[in-house]
Design an enzyme around this catalytic site. Structure first.
Site, PDB file in Angstrom:
ATOM      1  N   ASP A   8      -6.200   0.859   0.912  1.00 30.41           N
ATOM      2  CA  ASP A   8      -6.264   0.892   2.373  1.00 30.41           C
ATOM      3  C   ASP A   8      -7.652   0.440   2.798  1.00 30.41           C
ATOM      4  O   ASP A   8      -8.437  -0.059   1.977  1.00 30.41           O
ATOM      5  CB  ASP A   8      -5.934   2.288   2.908  1.00 30.41           C
ATOM      6  CG  ASP A   8      -6.976   3.333   2.516  1.00 30.41           C
ATOM      7  OD1 ASP A   8      -7.936   3.003   1.777  1.00 30.41           O
ATOM      8  OD2 ASP A   8      -6.846   4.486   2.961  1.00 30.41           O
ATOM      9  N   LYS A  67       0.832  -1.205   0.000  1.00 31.32           N
ATOM     10  CA  LYS A  67       0.000   0.000   0.000  1.00 31.32           C
ATOM     11  C   LYS A  67       0.864   1.252   0.000  1.00 31.32           C
ATOM     12  O   LYS A  67       0.650   2.181  -0.800  1.00 31.32           O
ATOM     13  CB  LYS A  67      -0.917   0.016   1.222  1.00 31.32           C
ATOM     14  CG  LYS A  67      -1.923   1.172   1.220  1.00 31.32           C
ATOM     15  CD  LYS A  67      -2.342   1.583   2.606  1.00 31.32           C
ATOM     16  CE  LYS A  67      -1.288   2.460   3.252  1.00 31.32           C
ATOM     17  NZ  LYS A  67      -1.722   3.035   4.550  1.00 31.32           N
TER      18      LYS A  67
END
Length: 215
Positions: free
Chosen positions: A139, A121
């Site tokens: 996320d 991420k």
């Protein structure tokens, strides 16, 4: 509604309703953004923005951060989530940045993933925000909103969500789409109580349609 129609409607709405979509983290250069994103895991951007000015003043470069002790770094980030682990990650990240990349934040995902404290991420955020690459950082907001809207179907993990979004969103829009979904999840499609009645995506939202609110 087909998947193609859903994606088209949602993208068109975002382009009109949110033509400017950017990270809410404060930073002046790639190094600062990398630090801020590492710190932001399971913590609010508001909290990170409150503590990073002093941190960046104390350690303005990767070299400065690499030379600091974990205990000293901890003092600046003690109010964020998991400060002990993040202090170790920041020092390790800075050391690797200096030793392997001459203090410059790399632009390739494999290089970014080699930095301590950097997961997929975080790497995707850096590639997207700093380098403008078609990288989708997933996320909790992106994962939740994508599933509720119907952009994904029963994704088992963030990587599956990432792949589905990458396959269906035009690549030139992916960097902005990342922020669309984050901001929508942060302020409208909240985890506990989504504000469906004030959401412009009602006509395209699978969650809203299945709840019977569209009748």
């Amino acid at each position: 509604m087909t998947r193609k129609e859903r994606y088209s409607g949602i993208i068109d709405w975002f382009q009109q309703a949110m033509p400017v979509a950017e990270t809410e983290l404060h930073y002046d250069n790639p190094y600062q953004l990398l630090v801020a994103v590492i710190l932001s895991a399971q913590c609010t951007d508001k909290r990170i923005n409150a503590i990073t000015p002093a941190l960046f003043e104390a350690y303005p470069t990767p070299e400065c951060l690499a030379a600091a002790s974990v205990d000293d770094i901890y003092q600046y980030i003690r109010s964020v989530s998991y400060p002990n682990n993040k202090a170790k990650s920041l020092k390790g990240m800075a050391q690797t940045l200096v030793e392997k990349f001459g203090g410059e934040v790399p632009s390739e995902i494999d290089d970014l993933l080699s930095l301590p404290g950097v997961g997929r991420k975080t790497a995707n955020v850096i590639m997207s925000v700093v380098f403008g690459k078609a990288a989708m950082a997933v996320d909790t907001h992106v994962f939740r909103v994508s599933e509720r809207l119907g952009l994904t179907t029963r994704s088992k993990n963030p990587l599956q969500t990432e792949k589905t979004l990458m396959e269906n969103i035009p690549h030139d829009l992916i960097p902005k789409a990342h922020h669309w979904l984050i901001l929508h999840g942060r302020y409208v499609c909240k985890a506990r109580r989504p504000d469906c009645l004030n959401c412009g995506l009602q006509p395209f939202c699978r969650f809203y349609q299945r709840s019977g609110n569209d009748e």
